[in-house]
Design a protein around this motif. Sequence first.
Motif, PDB file in Angstrom:
ATOM      1  N   CYS A   7      20.687  19.081 -15.450  1.00 40.91           N
ATOM      2  CA  CYS A   7      20.034  20.174 -14.729  1.00 40.91           C
ATOM      3  C   CYS A   7      20.338  21.524 -15.380  1.00 40.91           C
ATOM      4  O   CYS A   7      19.482  22.416 -15.391  1.00 40.91           O
ATOM      5  CB  CYS A   7      20.462  20.170 -13.265  1.00 40.91           C
ATOM      6  SG  CYS A   7      19.751  18.801 -12.311  1.00 40.91           S
ATOM      7  N   ASN A   8      21.538  21.700 -15.915  1.00 41.90           N
ATOM      8  CA  ASN A   8      21.845  22.928 -16.643  1.00 41.90           C
ATOM      9  C   ASN A   8      20.916  23.091 -17.840  1.00 41.90           C
ATOM     10  O   ASN A   8      20.428  24.187 -18.134  1.00 41.90           O
ATOM     11  CB  ASN A   8      23.306  22.920 -17.116  1.00 41.90           C
ATOM     12  CG  ASN A   8      24.274  23.285 -16.010  1.00 41.90           C
ATOM     13  OD1 ASN A   8      23.908  23.911 -15.019  1.00 41.90           O
ATOM     14  ND2 ASN A   8      25.523  22.876 -16.168  1.00 41.90           N
ATOM     15  N   ASN A  19      20.591  24.876 -10.400  1.00 41.23           N
ATOM     16  CA  ASN A  19      21.172  23.538 -10.501  1.00 41.23           C
ATOM     17  C   ASN A  19      21.640  23.105  -9.121  1.00 41.23           C
ATOM     18  O   ASN A  19      22.607  23.648  -8.583  1.00 41.23           O
ATOM     19  CB  ASN A  19      22.353  23.542 -11.488  1.00 41.23           C
ATOM     20  CG  ASN A  19      22.933  22.144 -11.723  1.00 41.23           C
ATOM     21  OD1 ASN A  19      22.682  21.218 -10.963  1.00 41.23           O
ATOM     22  ND2 ASN A  19      23.728  22.013 -12.782  1.00 41.23           N
TER      23      ASN A  19
END
Length: 202
Positions: A7-8, A19
């Motif tokens: 997600c980062n 995130n």
Amino acid sequence: TVLSRMCNWLMQQKYLEYNPFHGQPKSAARTKINVGRSLTRKQWEYVMDALDALPPDDPKSARLRFLFYLAYLTGMRPHEIANATMGDFHTQDLGESSPEGLEIKVMGKGEVLRSVPIPEPLQVELARYLRSRRPPEHPLLSPADAPLIARVVSRKSNSAQVSVSSLHKTFTSFFALVASRLPDPSPTSQDYQRLMQASAHW
């Protein structure tokens, strides 16, 4: 951890605005080792004394003695020992001032391959054990597919590889035998209780 890192990366690529895993609590790190599942030095001395008292020319005794030395000096897990073959051994050049080092390749947890050094005292026990099996005394001279720990050859069995459950039984049975020969074999004795609980993992 994997999803958070993904997600980062998606945030960096402008696919996500935030995130969702940032708010998740991190798992507490395990900092203490459970020393309760181990033997004291004195209890290990009882085990070694019992191993030294075994008949020197008996193939089962040679295998049992090597098993305990192997587990103690390398830390190999029972399933790693059961699955090891002679083809897993290799040598390492340690330089002109040192003898050639013997190692064994081990497939451990998570399918991670590692090399485990075989110290000289264990090499002596290995040669003694291989003599009892009547193949060459050095693993590199043995057939690559030959199991490291084999059943004792008899009229009813060949030298097939032993199972993990059989290894566990071998260890626990011998620990129980050592417990029965303690100076104080009382069930209330701490040494007796510890040895009766001990397993191959210990």
